[in-house]
Design a protein around this motif. Structure first.
Motif, PDB file in Angstrom:
ATOM      1  N   LYS A  42       9.493   2.949  -1.327  1.00  0.00           N
ATOM      2  CA  LYS A  42       8.926   1.630  -1.687  1.00  0.00           C
ATOM      3  C   LYS A  42       7.994   1.043  -0.739  1.00  0.00           C
ATOM      4  O   LYS A  42       8.861   0.465   0.187  1.00  0.00           O
ATOM      5  N   GLN A  43       6.990   0.257  -0.963  1.00  0.00           N
ATOM      6  CA  GLN A  43       6.541  -0.672  -0.053  1.00  0.00           C
ATOM      7  C   GLN A  43       5.541  -1.601  -0.827  1.00  0.00           C
ATOM      8  O   GLN A  43       4.813  -1.224  -1.868  1.00  0.00           O
ATOM      9  N   THR A  44       5.657  -3.022  -0.291  1.00  0.00           N
ATOM     10  CA  THR A  44       5.013  -3.868  -1.054  1.00  0.00           C
ATOM     11  C   THR A  44       4.034  -4.727  -0.132  1.00  0.00           C
ATOM     12  O   THR A  44       4.446  -4.910   1.065  1.00  0.00           O
ATOM     13  N   GLU A  45       2.911  -4.667  -0.255  1.00  0.00           N
ATOM     14  CA  GLU A  45       1.794  -5.499   0.460  1.00  0.00           C
ATOM     15  C   GLU A  45       0.839  -6.019  -0.529  1.00  0.00           C
ATOM     16  O   GLU A  45       0.462  -5.879  -1.556  1.00  0.00           O
ATOM     17  N   ASP A  46       0.623  -7.584  -0.038  1.00  0.00           N
ATOM     18  CA  ASP A  46      -0.258  -8.383  -0.757  1.00  0.00           C
ATOM     19  C   ASP A  46      -0.041  -8.286  -2.149  1.00  0.00           C
ATOM     20  O   ASP A  46      -0.612  -8.235  -3.215  1.00  0.00           O
ATOM     21  N   GLU A  47       1.325  -8.549  -2.579  1.00  0.00           N
ATOM     22  CA  GLU A  47       1.980  -8.633  -4.057  1.00  0.00           C
ATOM     23  C   GLU A  47       1.472  -7.241  -4.798  1.00  0.00           C
ATOM     24  O   GLU A  47       1.633  -7.365  -6.254  1.00  0.00           O
ATOM     25  N   LYS A  48       1.137  -6.096  -3.964  1.00  0.00           N
ATOM     26  CA  LYS A  48       1.094  -4.694  -4.709  1.00  0.00           C
ATOM     27  C   LYS A  48       2.072  -3.888  -4.049  1.00  0.00           C
ATOM     28  O   LYS A  48       2.513  -4.108  -2.856  1.00  0.00           O
ATOM     29  N   TYR A  52       7.426   6.023  -5.104  1.00  0.00           N
ATOM     30  CA  TYR A  52       7.159   7.658  -5.417  1.00  0.00           C
ATOM     31  C   TYR A  52       6.720   7.737  -6.946  1.00  0.00           C
ATOM     32  O   TYR A  52       6.180   8.630  -7.535  1.00  0.00           O
ATOM     33  N   THR A  53       7.506   6.751  -7.795  1.00  0.00           N
ATOM     34  CA  THR A  53       7.503   6.779  -9.194  1.00  0.00           C
ATOM     35  C   THR A  53       5.971   6.578  -9.794  1.00  0.00           C
ATOM     36  O   THR A  53       5.598   6.914 -10.827  1.00  0.00           O
ATOM     37  N   TYR A  55       3.310   8.097  -8.645  1.00  0.00           N
ATOM     38  CA  TYR A  55       2.761   9.446  -8.414  1.00  0.00           C
ATOM     39  C   TYR A  55       3.374  10.627  -8.775  1.00  0.00           C
ATOM     40  O   TYR A  55       4.702  10.801  -8.306  1.00  0.00           O
ATOM     41  N   PRO A  56       2.917  11.285  -9.856  1.00  0.00           N
ATOM     42  CA  PRO A  56       3.930  12.441 -10.654  1.00  0.00           C
ATOM     43  C   PRO A  56       4.196  13.381  -9.621  1.00  0.00           C
ATOM     44  O   PRO A  56       5.011  14.307  -9.740  1.00  0.00           O
ATOM     45  N   ALA A  57       3.090  13.631  -8.467  1.00  0.00           N
ATOM     46  CA  ALA A  57       3.315  14.771  -7.718  1.00  0.00           C
ATOM     47  C   ALA A  57       4.589  14.466  -7.190  1.00  0.00           C
ATOM     48  O   ALA A  57       5.439  15.486  -6.583  1.00  0.00           O
ATOM     49  N   TYR A  58       4.815  13.190  -6.486  1.00  0.00           N
ATOM     50  CA  TYR A  58       5.983  12.841  -5.840  1.00  0.00           C
ATOM     51  C   TYR A  58       7.606  12.916  -6.648  1.00  0.00           C
ATOM     52  O   TYR A  58       8.395  13.535  -6.266  1.00  0.00           O
ATOM     53  N   LYS A  59       7.033  12.751  -8.045  1.00  0.00           N
ATOM     54  CA  LYS A  59       8.468  12.630  -8.768  1.00  0.00           C
ATOM     55  C   LYS A  59       8.551  14.047  -8.940  1.00  0.00           C
ATOM     56  O   LYS A  59       9.809  14.804  -8.914  1.00  0.00           O
ATOM     57  N   TYR A  60       7.531  15.051  -8.960  1.00  0.00           N
ATOM     58  CA  TYR A  60       7.613  16.641  -9.006  1.00  0.00           C
ATOM     59  C   TYR A  60       8.489  17.006  -7.855  1.00  0.00           C
ATOM     60  O   TYR A  60       9.382  17.933  -7.939  1.00  0.00           O
ATOM     61  N   LEU A  61       7.874  16.683  -6.643  1.00  0.00           N
ATOM     62  CA  LEU A  61       8.595  17.002  -5.462  1.00  0.00           C
ATOM     63  C   LEU A  61       9.937  16.746  -5.373  1.00  0.00           C
ATOM     64  O   LEU A  61      10.636  17.379  -5.134  1.00  0.00           O
ATOM     65  N   LEU A  62      10.340  15.489  -5.582  1.00  0.00           N
ATOM     66  CA  LEU A  62      11.663  14.798  -5.460  1.00  0.00           C
ATOM     67  C   LEU A  62      12.676  15.602  -6.635  1.00  0.00           C
ATOM     68  O   LEU A  62      13.819  16.018  -6.181  1.00  0.00           O
ATOM     69  N   SER A  63      12.154  15.764  -7.775  1.00  0.00           N
ATOM     70  CA  SER A  63      12.987  16.619  -8.817  1.00  0.00           C
ATOM     71  C   SER A  63      13.168  18.013  -8.211  1.00  0.00           C
ATOM     72  O   SER A  63      14.320  18.569  -8.164  1.00  0.00           O
ATOM     73  N   ILE A  64      12.362  18.693  -7.803  1.00  0.00           N
ATOM     74  CA  ILE A  64      12.460  20.368  -7.190  1.00  0.00           C
ATOM     75  C   ILE A  64      13.578  20.028  -5.836  1.00  0.00           C
ATOM     76  O   ILE A  64      14.243  20.797  -5.779  1.00  0.00           O
ATOM     77  N   LEU A  65      13.275  19.135  -5.106  1.00  0.00           N
ATOM     78  CA  LEU A  65      14.099  19.019  -3.828  1.00  0.00           C
ATOM     79  C   LEU A  65      15.545  18.749  -4.240  1.00  0.00           C
ATOM     80  O   LEU A  65      16.509  19.598  -3.732  1.00  0.00           O
TER      81      LEU A  65
END
Length: 169
Positions: A42-48, A52-53, A55-65
């Motif tokens: 998680k990273q916050t810059e300029d109130e944005k 990983y949540t 991006y579905p690709a990162y959720k997919y990678l995390l679940s597979i990991l």
């Protein structure tokens, strides 16, 4: 002569077993660290904020990991129990499951790598900006996890080769 070849065969079988268990242990820790790195991205810059949540690709990678992590733990125990006996059925079932895990992990790693590439370079045709220019720490986390996932894929390939060699003997 047959006594020498029998001793060599036992030595090679023992070496394959030790190498396979050692590679599983290395895979276990590699996948665990890769999953933790994604989970802490998680990273916050300029109130944005990006995570990983988003991006579905990162959720997919995390679940597979996490799935490979759990599988590796149980596969190592299974191999410790049945691997020394040299039962071909046990080794074949591990080989089959290792191949499935490799397929899933390679798929998730490739998907995450594609999203990371677009995040680093953008895509002007689709209007995707370079998110890594804004969220550098987030992208570094993803790069580390991506690299470790590729390494985990190579470890699984080596485990499969050792398992196949043990079955052949």
């Amino acid at each position: 002569m047959s006594n020498i070849s029998g001793g060599l065969r036992r030595y090679l079988s023992e070496f394959s077993f030790i190498a396979s268990v050692g590679l599983r242990k290395l895979l276990f820790w590699t996948v665990l660290v890769a999953a933790i790195v994604i989970h802490t991205s998680k990273q916050t810059e300029d109130e944005k904020t990006t995570n990983y949540t988003h991006y579905p690709a990162y959720k997919y990678l995390l679940s597979i990991l996490w799935a490979v992590f759990a599988y590796t733990f149980f596969a190592a125990i299974y191999e410790l129990i049945y691997g020394k006996t040299g039962k071909k059925h046990a080794l074949l079932s591990l080989l089959f499951c290792d191949t499935i895990m490799l397929t899933l992990l390679a798929s998730a790693t490739g998907t995450a790598g594609a999203v990371l590439y677009i995040g680093k370079n953008g895509n002007s045709r689709d209007g995707c900006s370079k998110i890594c220019a804004v969220f550098g720490r987030f992208c570094r986390h993803m790069e580390v996890s991506f690299g470790m996932s590729i390494f985990a894929c190579f470890l699984l390939v080596w485990i499969i080769l050792y398992s196949a060699g043990a079955i052949k003997q």
